[in-house]
Design a protein around this motif. Structure first.
Motif, PDB file in Angstrom:
ATOM      1  N   VAL A 107      -4.381  -5.995 -10.853  1.00 19.51           N
ATOM      2  CA  VAL A 107      -3.267  -5.126 -11.165  1.00 19.51           C
ATOM      3  C   VAL A 107      -2.484  -4.597 -10.394  1.00 19.51           C
ATOM      4  CG1 VAL A 107      -4.284  -2.918 -11.268  1.00 19.51           C
ATOM      5  CG2 VAL A 107      -2.802  -3.485 -13.199  1.00 19.51           C
ATOM      6  N   SER A 108      -2.918  -5.097  -8.990  1.00 23.46           N
ATOM      7  CA  SER A 108      -2.078  -4.744  -7.834  1.00 23.46           C
ATOM      8  C   SER A 108      -1.282  -5.898  -7.229  1.00 23.46           C
ATOM      9  CB  SER A 108      -2.683  -4.105  -6.657  1.00 23.46           C
ATOM     10  OG  SER A 108      -3.448  -2.899  -7.146  1.00 23.46           O
ATOM     11  N   ASP A 109      -1.304  -7.051  -8.071  1.00 17.30           N
ATOM     12  CA  ASP A 109      -0.627  -8.126  -7.654  1.00 17.30           C
ATOM     13  C   ASP A 109       0.329  -8.696  -8.860  1.00 17.30           C
ATOM     14  OD1 ASP A 109       0.185 -10.606  -7.185  1.00 17.30           O
ATOM     15  OD2 ASP A 109      -1.694 -11.403  -6.550  1.00 17.30           O
ATOM     16  N   ILE A 110       1.696  -8.705  -8.596  1.00 14.95           N
ATOM     17  CA  ILE A 110       2.584  -9.006  -9.773  1.00 14.95           C
ATOM     18  C   ILE A 110       2.354 -10.367 -10.213  1.00 14.95           C
ATOM     19  CG2 ILE A 110       4.352  -7.189  -8.974  1.00 14.95           C
ATOM     20  CD1 ILE A 110       5.992  -9.635  -8.147  1.00 14.95           C
ATOM     21  N   VAL A 157       8.747  -6.480  -6.919  1.00 11.21           N
ATOM     22  CA  VAL A 157       7.327  -5.473  -6.673  1.00 11.21           C
ATOM     23  C   VAL A 157       7.237  -4.341  -7.118  1.00 11.21           C
ATOM     24  CG1 VAL A 157       5.476  -5.475  -5.150  1.00 11.21           C
ATOM     25  CG2 VAL A 157       6.947  -7.878  -5.167  1.00 11.21           C
ATOM     26  N   GLU A 158       8.083  -3.596  -6.540  1.00  7.68           N
ATOM     27  CA  GLU A 158       7.827  -2.105  -6.952  1.00  7.68           C
ATOM     28  C   GLU A 158       8.015  -1.620  -8.298  1.00  7.68           C
ATOM     29  OE1 GLU A 158      10.582   2.009  -5.598  1.00  7.68           O
ATOM     30  OE2 GLU A 158      11.111   0.050  -4.947  1.00  7.68           O
ATOM     31  N   ALA A 159       8.970  -2.265  -8.792  1.00  5.42           N
ATOM     32  CA  ALA A 159       9.418  -1.929 -10.287  1.00  5.42           C
ATOM     33  C   ALA A 159       8.220  -2.383 -11.294  1.00  5.42           C
ATOM     34  CB  ALA A 159      10.783  -2.359 -10.758  1.00  5.42           C
ATOM     35  N   THR A 160       7.524  -3.403 -10.972  1.00 10.05           N
ATOM     36  CA  THR A 160       6.675  -4.146 -11.753  1.00 10.05           C
ATOM     37  C   THR A 160       5.172  -3.534 -11.557  1.00 10.05           C
ATOM     38  OG1 THR A 160       7.776  -6.439 -11.605  1.00 10.05           O
ATOM     39  CG2 THR A 160       5.338  -6.151 -12.487  1.00 10.05           C
ATOM     40  N   LEU A 161       4.992  -3.085 -10.450  1.00 15.86           N
ATOM     41  CA  LEU A 161       3.791  -2.132 -10.199  1.00 15.86           C
ATOM     42  C   LEU A 161       3.783  -0.845 -10.644  1.00 15.86           C
ATOM     43  CD1 LEU A 161       3.005  -3.358  -6.309  1.00 15.86           C
ATOM     44  CD2 LEU A 161       1.801  -4.249  -8.218  1.00 15.86           C
ATOM     45  N   ALA A 162       4.868  -0.379 -10.774  1.00 14.00           N
ATOM     46  CA  ALA A 162       5.153   0.805 -11.059  1.00 14.00           C
ATOM     47  C   ALA A 162       4.963   1.234 -12.474  1.00 14.00           C
ATOM     48  CB  ALA A 162       6.398   1.625 -10.886  1.00 14.00           C
ATOM     49  N   LEU A 163       5.716   0.270 -13.337  1.00  8.46           N
ATOM     50  CA  LEU A 163       5.569   0.193 -15.052  1.00  8.46           C
ATOM     51  C   LEU A 163       4.204  -0.303 -15.320  1.00  8.46           C
ATOM     52  CD1 LEU A 163       7.743   0.429 -17.177  1.00  8.46           C
ATOM     53  CD2 LEU A 163       7.736  -2.348 -17.417  1.00  8.46           C
ATOM     54  N   ALA A 164       3.642  -1.176 -14.572  1.00  3.12           N
ATOM     55  CA  ALA A 164       2.352  -1.480 -15.077  1.00  3.12           C
ATOM     56  C   ALA A 164       1.247  -0.391 -15.075  1.00  3.12           C
ATOM     57  CB  ALA A 164       1.620  -2.575 -14.380  1.00  3.12           C
ATOM     58  N   ARG A 165       1.526   0.447 -13.758  1.00  2.00           N
ATOM     59  CA  ARG A 165       0.464   1.747 -13.703  1.00  2.00           C
ATOM     60  C   ARG A 165       0.835   2.671 -14.714  1.00  2.00           C
ATOM     61  NH1 ARG A 165      -2.188  -0.701  -9.773  1.00  2.00           N
ATOM     62  NH2 ARG A 165      -2.796   0.463  -7.980  1.00  2.00           N
ATOM     63  N   PRO A 173       0.825  -1.333  -0.087  1.00  2.00           N
ATOM     64  CA  PRO A 173      -0.066   0.097   0.052  1.00  2.00           C
ATOM     65  C   PRO A 173       0.905   1.295  -0.085  1.00  2.00           C
ATOM     66  CG  PRO A 173      -1.024  -1.554   1.463  1.00  2.00           C
ATOM     67  CD  PRO A 173       0.329  -2.199   1.042  1.00  2.00           C
ATOM     68  N   HIS A 174       1.930   1.285   0.738  1.00  2.00           N
ATOM     69  CA  HIS A 174       2.908   2.336   0.538  1.00  2.00           C
ATOM     70  C   HIS A 174       3.587   2.763  -0.762  1.00  2.00           C
ATOM     71  CE1 HIS A 174       2.962   3.290   4.745  1.00  2.00           C
ATOM     72  NE2 HIS A 174       3.459   1.985   5.204  1.00  2.00           N
ATOM     73  N   MET A 175       3.835   1.450  -1.647  1.00  2.00           N
ATOM     74  CA  MET A 175       4.352   1.998  -2.912  1.00  2.00           C
ATOM     75  C   MET A 175       3.133   2.155  -3.764  1.00  2.00           C
ATOM     76  SD  MET A 175       6.118  -2.096  -3.440  1.00  2.00           S
ATOM     77  CE  MET A 175       7.353  -2.646  -2.349  1.00  2.00           C
ATOM     78  N   LEU A 176       2.121   1.819  -3.647  1.00  2.00           N
ATOM     79  CA  LEU A 176       0.958   1.911  -4.508  1.00  2.00           C
ATOM     80  C   LEU A 176       0.581   3.530  -4.271  1.00  2.00           C
ATOM     81  CD1 LEU A 176      -1.216  -1.223  -4.426  1.00  2.00           C
ATOM     82  CD2 LEU A 176       0.261  -0.473  -6.591  1.00  2.00           C
ATOM     83  N   SER A 177       0.523   4.128  -3.053  1.00  2.00           N
ATOM     84  CA  SER A 177       0.126   5.416  -3.036  1.00  2.00           C
ATOM     85  C   SER A 177       1.078   6.215  -3.640  1.00  2.00           C
ATOM     86  CB  SER A 177       0.242   5.648  -1.286  1.00  2.00           C
ATOM     87  OG  SER A 177       1.394   5.542  -0.853  1.00  2.00           O
ATOM     88  N   ALA A 178       2.578   6.100  -3.527  1.00  2.00           N
ATOM     89  CA  ALA A 178       3.243   6.999  -4.180  1.00  2.00           C
ATOM     90  C   ALA A 178       3.309   7.005  -5.702  1.00  2.00           C
ATOM     91  CB  ALA A 178       4.528   6.446  -3.674  1.00  2.00           C
ATOM     92  N   ILE A 179       2.973   5.514  -6.212  1.00  2.00           N
ATOM     93  CA  ILE A 179       3.089   5.295  -7.569  1.00  2.00           C
ATOM     94  C   ILE A 179       1.826   5.978  -8.151  1.00  2.00           C
ATOM     95  CG2 ILE A 179       2.622   3.664  -9.455  1.00  2.00           C
ATOM     96  CD1 ILE A 179       3.995   1.549  -7.742  1.00  2.00           C
ATOM     97  N   ASP A 180       0.735   6.007  -7.606  1.00  2.00           N
ATOM     98  CA  ASP A 180      -0.623   6.650  -7.913  1.00  2.00           C
ATOM     99  C   ASP A 180      -0.565   8.289  -7.930  1.00  2.00           C
ATOM    100  OD1 ASP A 180      -1.881   4.036  -8.430  1.00  2.00           O
ATOM    101  OD2 ASP A 180      -2.977   4.095  -6.837  1.00  2.00           O
ATOM    102  N   GLU A 181      -0.036   8.599  -6.835  1.00  2.00           N
ATOM    103  CA  GLU A 181       0.368  10.077  -6.821  1.00  2.00           C
ATOM    104  C   GLU A 181       1.330  10.642  -7.958  1.00  2.00           C
ATOM    105  OE1 GLU A 181       1.805  11.312  -3.078  1.00  2.00           O
ATOM    106  OE2 GLU A 181       0.115  10.258  -2.127  1.00  2.00           O
ATOM    107  N   THR A 182       2.309   9.818  -8.457  1.00  2.00           N
ATOM    108  CA  THR A 182       3.123   9.896  -9.433  1.00  2.00           C
ATOM    109  C   THR A 182       2.306  10.016 -10.970  1.00  2.00           C
ATOM    110  OG1 THR A 182       5.106   9.150  -8.450  1.00  2.00           O
ATOM    111  CG2 THR A 182       5.149   9.419 -10.851  1.00  2.00           C
ATOM    112  N   VAL A 183       1.572   9.050 -10.990  1.00  2.00           N
ATOM    113  CA  VAL A 183       0.691   8.893 -11.872  1.00  2.00           C
ATOM    114  C   VAL A 183      -0.357  10.362 -12.371  1.00  2.00           C
ATOM    115  CG1 VAL A 183      -1.306   7.680 -13.439  1.00  2.00           C
ATOM    116  CG2 VAL A 183       0.878   6.417 -12.434  1.00  2.00           C
ATOM    117  N   ALA A 184      -0.913  10.646 -11.202  1.00  2.00           N
ATOM    118  CA  ALA A 184      -1.749  11.741 -11.000  1.00  2.00           C
ATOM    119  C   ALA A 184      -0.808  13.162 -11.786  1.00  2.00           C
ATOM    120  CB  ALA A 184      -2.420  12.112  -9.807  1.00  2.00           C
ATOM    121  N   THR A 185       0.486  13.130 -10.880  1.00  2.00           N
ATOM    122  CA  THR A 185       1.309  14.569 -11.382  1.00  2.00           C
ATOM    123  C   THR A 185       1.652  14.436 -12.773  1.00  2.00           C
ATOM    124  OG1 THR A 185       1.979  14.395  -9.144  1.00  2.00           O
ATOM    125  CG2 THR A 185       3.356  15.435 -10.900  1.00  2.00           C
TER     126      THR A 185
END
Length: 462
Positions: free
Chosen positions: A316-319, A418-426, A131-143
Motif C-alpha cells: 500500500v506504500s507502492d503506487i 505518487v504523493e496524491a495516490t498514496l495520500a488518497l489510499a491512506r 518516507p517523508h511523504m508517508l510520515s506527513a500523510i500518516d500524521e494527517t490521518v491520525a489527526t
C-alpha cells in the motif's frame, strides 16, 4: 476482460456527473470577457469551446486561438515550442511568487535549469522521498481520527498536509513554525494580486501596470521569507558524505551536465519557491476534488477502500499496487485539472491548421476544455475512473494534459502522482468520507482549478 469486470463494477451503475459551471454566452464584449476572466476563466468559455477543434477570435487588438485539436497542440508544445513563450499576463501574475524559476524561465536559462534539476525528479530520486511523504500523510490521518465527531474542512486539511510534505521533502523539516506564514503569503497574493487586470492583459511586460507596483513590494517580502527558510536549512546541514536525502540537497548538489554550472543563491531561491508553491497547492487541489467526487460517489469510494484493504503494508506504500486509486486520481485531474490553462504568445509568425499566426498572437490550450471536449471523450462530464484502468484504451497523448506535454512537461509530475495516490489510499482506506451538506461546489479557474467554497465533510472509521 472488460474494465467493469477488472474492478468489479456493476454494469448497470450510472456514472456520477458532478456539477459544473454554465457555459458563457457565445457573444461577449471585450470588457465582459475580462470581467469573466477576473472572476473565473473557465466561466468565460462558451459551448463552441467544448465542440470545435480550433476557435479564432480577436481580443484586445490581436488574434487569439483556442486549440482543442491534438495535432495543433503537438505543434505548439512540441514541434515548434520555442516559438511559443509565456504571455505578458501570465508573467506578471506568476513572477512575483516564482521569480525566474523553472516554470517561467525561457530559452537558454530554461534549458540550464531543466537539465540541472532533472536528476532530482527521476522515479529513483522521488522514491527516496516517499518516507517523508508517508510520515506527513500518516500524521494527517491520525489527526483526522481525533476529529471524527465534528465537521471537517478537508480542503484546508489537504493544503496543510501537502505543505507539510513540501517542507519535509524540500528541507527535511516540517512546516509547523513556517506553515502559517507561508499560507498567509499564498492567501494574500491569491486574493489581492493574482487575478489579471485590464492593464495586465494590455501592456507589454516592460511597462509596469498599477498592480505591478503592489506585486513588487510583495516580491521583496516573499523573497526574504524564502531566503530565511534556506538559511535555516543550511544551518541544520547534516554534514558528512551521506547522499542527499531531501530536494534542497539534491538541488544544491546539482550541476548542469553540459556546463558544470550550479544554481546561484537567487536561482536556488526561485526554484525552492516554485517547487513549494506549485507542488503543494496543485496536489492539495487534486486531492480535494478526489475526496469530493468520492463523497458524491460512495460506490467508487468503497472500491478504493477495498483495493487498499487487499494490500499488505508494504504494497500500500507502492503506487504500482494501487491501480484503481491511481485511476481515480487520473480521472479527477481530467475533470478538474489543477492547471486549467496553458497560455502562450507567438514569438514569431507561424501557421496553425492552415491559419496564419502573427507575432504576439495568443494561443490558449486549456486542459479544462480539452478534458471535457465532446469530440475527444465519451460522456465527457461524467466521473468514470475506468477510463484510466489497466487495459483501457489510452487517451490521445495530446488530449489529456494534467501536467502539460513536450519539453516543458511538469518536472514534478511523478512526484505529485505518487504523493496524491498514496495520500488518497491512506485516507479512504481509513475513513468513509461524506459531505456535510449537499449544496453544489463549483470549480473556478483562478491560478488553479479551485472550489468556489470549502464544503464541510464528515468522516467515520471503516
Amino acid at each position: 476482460m472488460s474494465i467493469a469486470e477488472v474492478f468489479d463494477i456493476p454494469a448497470t451503475r450510472q456514472p456520477l456527473v458532478p456539477p459544473f459551471p454554465p457555459r458563457a454566452p457565445e457573444s461577449m464584449s471585450a470588457l465582459g470577457r475580462i470581467a469573466a476572466i477576473r472572476k473565473s476563466t473557465i466561466e468565460s468559455w462558451g459551448q463552441r469551446a467544448y465542440e470545435d477543434d480550433i476557435i479564432r477570435e480577436r481580443f484586445l487588438g490581436r488574434s487569439s486561438f483556442i486549440l482543442n485539436a491534438p495535432e495543433a497542440i503537438r505543434h505548439v508544445l512540441v514541434e515548434n515550442h520555442e516559438n511559443y513563450v509565456r504571455t505578458p499576463a501570465s508573467i506578471r501574475v506568476l513572477r512575483p511568487m516564482l521569480g525566474d524559476g523553472l516554470l517561467l524561465a525561457e530559452g537558454r536559462n530554461w534549458k540550464h535549469q531543466r537539465r540541472t534539476l532533472a536528476p532530482a525528479f527521476t522515479p529513483r530520486a522521488v522514491g527516496t522521498l516517499v518516507p517523508h511523504m508517508l510520515s506527513a500523510i500518516d500524521e494527517t490521518v491520525a489527526t483526522l481520527d481525533t476529529r471524527r465527531d465534528g465537521p471537517i474542512d478537508l480542503r484546508e486539511t489537504m493544503q496543510r498536509m501537502t505543505l507539510e510534505i513540501a517542507g519535509r521533502t524540500m528541507f527535511s523539516f516540517g512546516m509547523t513554525r513556517h506553515g502559517a506564514a507561508l499560507r498567509d503569503f499564498v492567501i494574500e497574493y491569491g486574493s489581492r494580486l493574482a487575478r489579471p487586470h485590464f492593464f495586465d492583459l494590455l501592456l507589454p511586460v516592460g511597462w509596469p501596470s498599477p498592480q505591478d507596483i503592489s506585486r513588487a513590494f510583495f516580491r521583496k517580502r516573499w523573497t526574504r521569507f524564502i531566503q530565511a527558510l534556506i538559511a535555516e536549512r543550511r544551518d541544520a546541514g547534516k554534514g558528512g558524505d551521506a547522499p542527499p536525502h531531501d530536494l534542497f540537497e539534491l538541488m544544491v548538489a546539482a550541476r548542469d551536465p553540459e556546463t558544470g554550472q550550479a544554481f546561484s543563491d537567487t536561482q536556488l531561491g526561485d526554484q525552492v519557491a516554485t517547487m513549494i508553491l506549485a507542488g503543494h497547492e496543485t496536489t492539495a487541489t487534486a486531492l480535494f476534488w478526489s475526496l469530493y467526487l468520492l463523497a458524491l460517489d460512495p460506490a467508487t469510494q468503497d472500491q478504493v477502500a477495498a483495493e487498499v484493504r487487499g494490500l499488505s503494508a508494504d504494497d500500500v506504500s507502492d503506487i504500482e499496487h494501487l491501480k484503481f486509486t491511481r485511476a481515480v486520481i487520473d480521472e479527477t485531474m481530467r475533470l478538474y485539472p489543477p492547471a486549467f490553462l496553458i497560455a502562450r504568445a507567438a514569438d514569431g509568425a507561424d501557421t496553425l491548421a492552415g491559419m496564419p499566426v502573427a507575432k504576439n498572437d495568443i494561443v490558449l490550450i486549456a486542459p479544462w476544455l480539452l478534458h471535457r471536449h465532446e469530440k475527444l471523450w465519451d460522456d465527457p462530464n461524467a466521473f468514470i475512473p475506468g477510463r484510466f484502468a489497466p487495459g483501457a484504451p489510452a487517451p490521445d497523448r495530446f488530449a489529456y494534459l494534467p501536467f502539460g506535454v513536450g519539453p516543458r512537461v511538469c518536472i514534478g509530475a511523478h512526484f505529485a502522482t505518487v504523493e496524491a495516490t498514496l495520500a488518497l489510499a491512506r485516507i479512504v482506506g481509513t475513513f468513509h468520507v461524506e459531505l456535510q451538506d449537499h449544496e453544489p461546489v463549483m470549480p473556478m479557474g483562478v491560478v488553479t482549478t479551485q472550489p468556489d467554497r470549502s464544503p464541510m465533510f464528515r468522516i467515520t472509521r471503516r
